[in-house]
Write a protein that holds these residues in place. Structure first.
Motif, short mmCIF file in Angstrom:
data_model
loop_
_atom_site.label_atom_id
_atom_site.label_comp_id
_atom_site.label_asym_id
_atom_site.label_seq_id
_atom_site.Cartn_x
_atom_site.Cartn_y
_atom_site.Cartn_z
N GLN A 148 84.72 -2.66 -12.92
CA GLN A 148 83.62 -1.87 -12.37
C GLN A 148 84.16 -0.50 -11.99
OE1 GLN A 148 82.00 -4.62 -9.24
NE2 GLN A 148 80.12 -3.75 -10.07
N THR A 149 83.28 0.48 -12.07
CA THR A 149 83.64 1.83 -11.64
C THR A 149 82.55 2.39 -10.75
OG1 THR A 149 82.61 3.15 -13.41
CG2 THR A 149 84.77 2.17 -13.88
N TRP A 150 82.96 3.32 -9.90
CA TRP A 150 82.05 4.01 -9.01
C TRP A 150 82.40 5.49 -9.06
CZ3 TRP A 150 84.55 -0.45 -8.19
CH2 TRP A 150 83.78 -1.59 -7.89
N HIS A 151 81.39 6.33 -9.24
CA HIS A 151 81.55 7.78 -9.28
C HIS A 151 80.53 8.33 -8.29
CE1 HIS A 151 83.44 7.52 -13.44
NE2 HIS A 151 82.79 6.38 -13.36
N THR A 152 81.00 9.03 -7.28
CA THR A 152 80.06 9.60 -6.31
C THR A 152 79.86 11.09 -6.57
OG1 THR A 152 81.78 10.08 -4.67
CG2 THR A 152 80.68 7.92 -4.52
N TYR A 153 78.64 11.53 -6.35
CA TYR A 153 78.27 12.93 -6.49
C TYR A 153 77.57 13.35 -5.20
CZ TYR A 153 79.48 12.35 -11.35
OH TYR A 153 80.18 12.11 -12.50
N PRO A 154 78.35 13.66 -4.15
CA PRO A 154 77.73 13.98 -2.86
C PRO A 154 76.85 15.23 -2.91
CG PRO A 154 80.12 14.33 -2.78
CD PRO A 154 79.81 13.69 -4.10
N GLN A 155 77.19 16.18 -3.76
CA GLN A 155 76.40 17.41 -3.84
C GLN A 155 75.01 17.15 -4.42
OE1 GLN A 155 78.72 16.48 -5.92
NE2 GLN A 155 78.39 17.30 -7.95
N CYS A 156 74.83 16.04 -5.14
CA CYS A 156 73.54 15.68 -5.73
C CYS A 156 72.96 14.41 -5.11
CB CYS A 156 73.70 15.43 -7.23
SG CYS A 156 74.34 16.81 -8.16
N SER A 157 73.68 13.82 -4.16
CA SER A 157 73.27 12.55 -3.54
C SER A 157 73.06 11.46 -4.59
CB SER A 157 72.01 12.73 -2.70
OG SER A 157 72.23 13.66 -1.67
N GLU A 158 74.05 11.34 -5.50
CA GLU A 158 73.98 10.35 -6.58
C GLU A 158 75.23 9.49 -6.60
OE1 GLU A 158 71.47 12.46 -10.11
OE2 GLU A 158 73.55 13.09 -9.90
#
Length: 174
Positions: A148-158
């Motif tokens: 499993q992988t997780w990629h966070t995009y805090p600037q887009c709230s994704e």
């Protein structure tokens, strides 16, 4: 922070929608990686900026899953891919700051637990954006390898979450 890496590169991906998927991209130079043997397979989980590669090699066949914003990778991230014992699924979720903080904290603990258990796992933190992370955790099951992988995009709230599984093909006569 056993498996957590403070990356020394600028956070480069702009949004989850910019990610593309490939099983044919060449190996990329990772910012961080964890290589382990699981049975007769070599497994390498790699961080490429806010992207990832997972390489599984049994000496005869190699699978290289790449989810990244790279030149020449233009196909959008698919919801699912199924082919020859390999399954991939992805989803993009809205994720507010409080939930993202909780996910980032829990992933740090999970990565450390998996590494302590001998599983391939890696997590990267990007400078200047404490909630910008990429994490990959792989585990073996009786006849399959899953990650499993997780990629966070805090600037887009994704948040992008992917799940993959590679089933071992039965040998003829079994």
């Amino acid at each position: 922070m056993i498996g957590q890496n403070r990356l020394q590169v600028r956070y480069a991906d702009t949004s989850a929608r910019g990610l593309a998927f490939s099983l044919t991209a060449g190996l990329q130079e990772p910012l961080a990686r964890c290589d382990r043997r699981i049975g007769d397979r070599g497994v390498s989980v790699r961080l490429l900026g806010a992207s990832h590669q997972v390489v599984v090699d049994d000496g005869t066949d190699r699978l290289c899953e790449t989810v990244a914003c790279l030149p020449g990778m233009d196909a959008p991230l698919p919801d699912t891919v199924v082919e020859d014992g390999y399954t991939f699924a992805s989803r993009i979720e809205p994720c507010d700051t409080d939930r993202m903080q909780s996910i980032v904290t829990e992933l740090g603990h999970r990565v450390d637990r998996h590494l302590a258990a001998g599983d391939p796992a890696v997590m990267g933190h990007f400078p200047g954006l404490p909630l910008a992370i990429t994490a990959v955790i792989a585990t073996a099951h009786a006849d399959a390898l899953a990650w499993q992988t997780w990629h966070t995009y805090p600037q887009c709230s994704e948040l992008v979450v992917t799940s993959s599984e590679l089933r071992r093909t039965p040998e003829p006569g079994r």
